[in-house]
Enzyme design. Structure first.
Site, PDB file in Angstrom:
ATOM      1  N   ASP A 233       4.817  -1.101 -26.442  1.00  0.00           N
ATOM      2  CA  ASP A 233       4.641   0.288 -25.821  1.00  0.00           C
ATOM      3  C   ASP A 233       4.605   0.334 -24.336  1.00  0.00           C
ATOM      4  OD1 ASP A 233       4.059   1.352 -28.338  1.00  0.00           O
ATOM      5  OD2 ASP A 233       1.992   0.526 -28.397  1.00  0.00           O
TER       6      ASP A 233
ATOM      7  N   GLU B  44      -0.806   5.697 -32.831  1.00  0.00           N
ATOM      8  CA  GLU B  44      -2.327   5.448 -32.358  1.00  0.00           C
ATOM      9  C   GLU B  44      -2.747   6.541 -31.848  1.00  0.00           C
ATOM     10  OE1 GLU B  44      -1.516   2.062 -29.671  1.00  0.00           O
ATOM     11  OE2 GLU B  44      -1.332   3.117 -28.036  1.00  0.00           O
TER      12      GLU B  44
END
Lengths: 284, 273
Positions: free
Chosen positions: B38, B139
């Site tokens: 990420d 997330e």
């Protein structure tokens, strides 16, 4: 009548009239230097799009003295742009402003205010109630459809039936990627619409989209000018500020309609009577 | 999960970063580089948007952080040619817990995450750098992050991409394969694994989230589609119960114009420059 037209594909400074006005003035001055006679800006070009509560903060009546610099420049060039209008009744409208020969006019109030998904325009704006063309000494009878207005055939149809030869689609289209194809299909849809309207009504379509970002919203640009036969004349870059020029020749509208008179064969009375029948049937 | 045209995604996100950073009045950015995919993707996008001279990557290891994380982060820093700083958080975190020996993994993980946030925001103030976010859509939806910790940032280019899409974008951006192929981990304690902790794989949960969020399928449709009821219940609970992490604190309405309720302006509100 041949007119040199420019689409100014710009970004904006959100809810800052003065900064946006300054950008308009420099664009207009450059256009005058380039011999352009008619300049077009995107939807809400004087305010930015995602204004939310700032709509009420910065709405102005078209008579406001802050429009004076655009009025003054319009002695040399016709200017069509987007802004937030405060009406006599203090209604706030997503509107198109037209400056020509030193005079300022509101020529359209956005009729269809999208209020779904990422859009919430009905919260901040009142909806326009009239679909009428306006007149320019340079281009004759013209019409404006602001962004969502183009997603209803009502506007292009009614404007064309009242003599519009050039349809101006002023838009601020925030992109999203189509979840099924993974592509930027919103741009393809707009390309389809501009070509469809120019084809069906045998008119020019001038689409002015903006660029830049407002929070997470990205505006993709890709402004274009389409001929009365539905062909691309010129197209702006995607994602970047740009300007595109074209000669608008109303004889092209004539030639398109001589080749195929489908638009002239449209029957307004039939349409009206069928609408009446449908409305009456709904009321039963 | 449908695939995106990642060349288009790259163009959108590079323009987004450049426009948002510049209209906020900044030229430079800072972000935490963990060695995971990420932050690698956010970092690569920021570098393309602003130029390598305007991006600072900060590695903030704790004593238990994996050595691979650091070497992978270093590999990306070299590939992109950007500046970096290494700021150990061990002393700060251990000092905080010196009188709290019983604190569990969750508390320790949160403090590590928030110590990294403090480090980034201190550099932000030191250098006038905007903090770039590194939380993906999966997330954010599951609440698998620390509020005011790794979830804190000014702008987040990858917050609308599911984890599986981040992996695909990473391939398109030619992120080193060791970063793309490693097992996802918050690396807050030794041997931590996102998928072991969550109890499902990102492939599985992204497929479900896509149906829940993008297609808005109902429970009956999902069950008919073969989604196990316990899995559905667990994921829905995470999505709903973590809504608080995605919004500003709740303000009690007293006045006619309350912040966040009927005082509504974009973050990019620029009425005064």
């Amino acid at each position: 009548m041949k007119t040199k037209l420019r689409v100014a594909q710009i970004g904006g400074v959100l809810a800052n009239f003065d900064a946006n006005l300054e950008q308009h003035l420099s664009q207009v001055e450059a256009a005058i230097r380039d011999g352009i006679e008619f300049i077009v800006f995107p939807e809400l070009s004087l305010s930015g799009y995602n204004v939310q509560d700032a709509a009420q903060d910065i709405a102005l009546p078209i008579t406001d003295k802050r429009f004076e610099p655009l009025r003054a420049l319009s002695k040399h060039i016709s200017i069509l742009c987007g802004g937030i209008e405060l009406s006599d009744d203090f209604g706030v409208y997503n509107a198109a402003f037209f400056f020509e020969d030193g005079e300022a006019r509101v020529v359209h109030r956005k009729v269809f205010l999208p209020t779904y998904g990422m859009f919430e325009e009905l919260r901040y704006f009142s909806a326009g109630q009239r679909i009428v063309p306006f007149h320019s000494k340079r281009l004759g009878t013209l019409g404006v459809a602001i962004c969502e207005d183009n997603w209803h055939v009502t506007l292009p149809y009614l404007l064309a039936m009242q003599g519009t030869k050039v349809l101006f689609s002023l838009i601020a289209s925030p992109l999203r990627i189509d979840i099924e194809t993974g592509e930027l299909s919103i741009a393809k849809t707009w390309e389809m619409m501009t070509r469809t309207y120019s084809n069906l009504f045998s008119i020019y379509v001038v689409m002015a989209n903006r660029v830049g970002n407002e929070d997470g919203l990205s505006y993709w640009g890709g402004s274009e000018i389409i001929s009365p036969s539905g062909h691309l004349i010129t197209k702006a870059k995607t994602f970047e500020p740009d300007s595109i020029d074209a000669i608008i020749d109303l004889q092209e509208v004539k030639r398109a309609r001589l080749r195929s008179s489908h638009f002239l064969d449209e029957d307004l009375r039939l349409f009206a009577s069928e609408l009446t029948r449908i409305l009456n049937a709904q009321h039963k | 999960m449908h695939h995106l045209n990642y060349a288009t995604v790259e163009t959108i996100l590079v323009n987004f970063i450049r426009n948002e950073v510049h209209q906020s009045g900044f030229t430079k950015v800072v972000l935490g580089l963990s060695g995971g995919v990420d932050s690698a993707v956010s970092c690569a996008l920021a570098t393309r948007a602003l130029g390598k001279e305007n991006v600072l990557a900060v590695m903030m290891p704790y004593k238990t952080s994996s050595a691979d994380s650091l070497s992978d982060a270093q590999c990306l820093i070299e590939q992109l040619g950007i500046a970096s700083e290494r700021r150990e958080i061990t002393a700060t975190v251990d000092a905080f817990f010196s009188d709290k020996p019983d604190a569990n993994h969750l508390r320790r993980g949160n403090v590590m995450s928030r110590t990294r946030m403090i480090t980034l925001y201190d550099i932000s103030a030191r250098d006038s750098r905007l903090v770039i976010g590194t939380s993906n859509k999966t997330e954010l939806l599951l609440g698998y992050g620390t509020l005011f910790g790794d979830m804190a940032s000014a702008i987040n280019p990858i917050g609308d991409l599911y984890k599986t899409q981040v992996w695909e974008l990473a391939k398109h951006l030619q992120i080193p394969s060791s970063i793309i192929e490693k097992k996802p981990s918050a690396d807050l304690w030794e041997g931590q694994s996102d998928e072991a902790e969550l109890g499902f794989t990102y492939q599985e949960v992204d497929a479900l989230l896509y149906k829940l969020i993008e297609l808005r399928l109902h429970d009956e449709e999902l069950r008919a589609d073969g989604v196990p009821p316990e899995f559905l219940a667990k994921v829905k609970r995470l999505v709903v119960r973590n809504q608080f992490k995605r919004l500003m604190p709740v303000i009690a309405k007293i006045s006619p114009r309350t912040l966040g309720i009927d005082f509504r302006y974009a973050r990019d509100w620029q009425a005064v420059k």
